[in-house]
Design a protein around this motif. Structure first.
Motif, PDB file in Angstrom:
ATOM      1  N   SER A   1       0.821  -1.212   0.000  1.00 63.17           N
ATOM      2  CA  SER A   1       0.000   0.000   0.000  1.00 63.17           C
ATOM      3  C   SER A   1       0.851   1.255   0.000  1.00 63.17           C
ATOM      4  O   SER A   1       0.470   2.290  -0.562  1.00 63.17           O
ATOM      5  CB  SER A   1      -0.915  -0.001   1.227  1.00 63.17           C
ATOM      6  N   HIS A   2       2.047   1.195   0.627  1.00 60.03           N
ATOM      7  CA  HIS A   2       2.908   2.383   0.680  1.00 60.03           C
ATOM      8  C   HIS A   2       3.402   2.744  -0.715  1.00 60.03           C
ATOM      9  O   HIS A   2       3.383   3.911  -1.120  1.00 60.03           O
ATOM     10  CB  HIS A   2       4.088   2.124   1.614  1.00 60.03           C
ATOM     11  N   ASP A   3       3.854   1.737  -1.495  1.00 59.20           N
ATOM     12  CA  ASP A   3       4.299   1.994  -2.856  1.00 59.20           C
ATOM     13  C   ASP A   3       3.157   2.513  -3.715  1.00 59.20           C
ATOM     14  O   ASP A   3       3.334   3.407  -4.545  1.00 59.20           O
ATOM     15  CB  ASP A   3       4.866   0.713  -3.483  1.00 59.20           C
ATOM     16  N   ALA A   4       1.981   1.938  -3.546  1.00 57.05           N
ATOM     17  CA  ALA A   4       0.824   2.375  -4.324  1.00 57.05           C
ATOM     18  C   ALA A   4       0.463   3.819  -3.992  1.00 57.05           C
ATOM     19  O   ALA A   4       0.099   4.603  -4.875  1.00 57.05           O
ATOM     20  CB  ALA A   4      -0.368   1.453  -4.053  1.00 57.05           C
ATOM     21  N   GLN A   5       0.574   4.191  -2.711  1.00 60.07           N
ATOM     22  CA  GLN A   5       0.273   5.561  -2.303  1.00 60.07           C
ATOM     23  C   GLN A   5       1.275   6.539  -2.915  1.00 60.07           C
ATOM     24  O   GLN A   5       0.895   7.618  -3.388  1.00 60.07           O
ATOM     25  CB  GLN A   5       0.299   5.664  -0.782  1.00 60.07           C
TER      26      GLN A   5
ATOM     27  N   MET B   1       1.496  10.333  -9.709  1.00 61.91           N
ATOM     28  CA  MET B   1       0.645  10.446 -10.898  1.00 61.91           C
ATOM     29  C   MET B   1      -0.259  11.667 -10.817  1.00 61.91           C
ATOM     30  O   MET B   1      -0.468  12.371 -11.813  1.00 61.91           O
ATOM     31  CB  MET B   1      -0.184   9.174 -11.058  1.00 61.91           C
ATOM     32  N   LEU B   2      -0.800  11.955  -9.632  1.00 62.41           N
ATOM     33  CA  LEU B   2      -1.643  13.137  -9.467  1.00 62.41           C
ATOM     34  C   LEU B   2      -0.849  14.407  -9.736  1.00 62.41           C
ATOM     35  O   LEU B   2      -1.356  15.349 -10.371  1.00 62.41           O
ATOM     36  CB  LEU B   2      -2.220  13.172  -8.048  1.00 62.41           C
ATOM     37  N   HIS B   3       0.393  14.444  -9.279  1.00 60.85           N
ATOM     38  CA  HIS B   3       1.214  15.630  -9.488  1.00 60.85           C
ATOM     39  C   HIS B   3       1.609  15.802 -10.954  1.00 60.85           C
ATOM     40  O   HIS B   3       1.679  16.928 -11.464  1.00 60.85           O
ATOM     41  CB  HIS B   3       2.454  15.580  -8.593  1.00 60.85           C
ATOM     42  N   LYS B   4       1.871  14.701 -11.642  1.00 59.58           N
ATOM     43  CA  LYS B   4       2.177  14.800 -13.075  1.00 59.58           C
ATOM     44  C   LYS B   4       0.993  15.370 -13.837  1.00 59.58           C
ATOM     45  O   LYS B   4       1.163  16.212 -14.732  1.00 59.58           O
ATOM     46  CB  LYS B   4       2.550  13.423 -13.627  1.00 59.58           C
TER      47      LYS B   4
END
Length: 215
Positions: free
Chosen positions: A97-101, A107-110
């Motif tokens: 879950s940490h990697d996914a977060q 991705m949101l920032h890109k």
């Protein structure tokens, strides 16, 4: 192959509405390096090619190239097959879950940076959000907000997209996701959710070639 790759990247860049200046700034390379990549020049490093592919969203094929399962024989399409070609598949999955977060945040920032490059007024909107947070937010994040103010004024997107520990800390206190429209946020969350389960990339086995008519 590099010439074909460079031409493809140039075509995708134009389809996505990026100018060469905007894409070079997003990736963190010079316009000269980007021009060399789009012309198929072998002098830019593979890392720079990969960064451009990632920014344009065409890096999925790299998983196949890195897989031992991918084998290509020149001229094989011209010969009849006695057996179906083996399926080439790679399971891409976010580990934990940490990697996914972290991936979701990146991705949101890109996506937010893409929007700000096309509409600079959104930078003012993010700065206004920062000021609101400063006036009523926690003092523990103030030094991160100060750094975000510098990033936004200088448009230093490399710091915002860094995968270092500092980059992750900055994204945790970032105003950029607040400028994203709901459909873009939902699309990113859906992609990350799929990665948690695992996405299978690859091709299906082909049917055997015809062996001729009845004797």
């Amino acid at each position: 192959m590099l010439l074909q790759l460079g031409e493809r990247l140039k075509r995708v860049r134009r389809q996505e509405g990026f100018s060469s200046t905007a894409l070079a700034e997003l990736v963190g390379i010079s316009r000269t390096t980007l021009a060399a990549i789009e012309s198929g020049d072998p002098s830019p490093s593979m890392g720079n090619y990969v960064r451009v592919m990632s920014a344009l969203g065409v890096s999925a094929d790299l998983a196949l190239l890195a897989s031992d399962a991918l084998q290509i024989t020149p001229g094989v399409e011209d010969r009849p097959r006695k057996r179906p070609a083996p399926a080439v598949s790679v399971l891409v999955k976010a580990d934990g879950s940490h990697d996914a977060q972290d991936l979701q945040s990146l991705m949101l920032h890109k996506e937010a940076i893409k929007l700000m490059l096309s509409d600079p007024k959104l930078i003012d909107q993010a700065l206004a959000t920062l000021e609101e947070w400063r006036s009523s937010g926690s003092s523990h994040s103030r030094f991160l907000w100060d750094e975000w103010s510098v990033i936004l004024h200088r448009r230093d997107w490399r710091r915002a997209l860094s995968t270092s520990r500092r980059g992750r800390e900055l994204r945790q206190a970032s105003p950029l996701p607040t400028i994203l429209p709901a459909p873009i946020r939902a699309a990113v969350l859906e992609q990350v959710s799929a990665l948690k389960k695992g996405v299978l990339l690859g091709s299906k086995p082909r049917a055997p070639a015809a062996q001729g008519g009845p004797s």
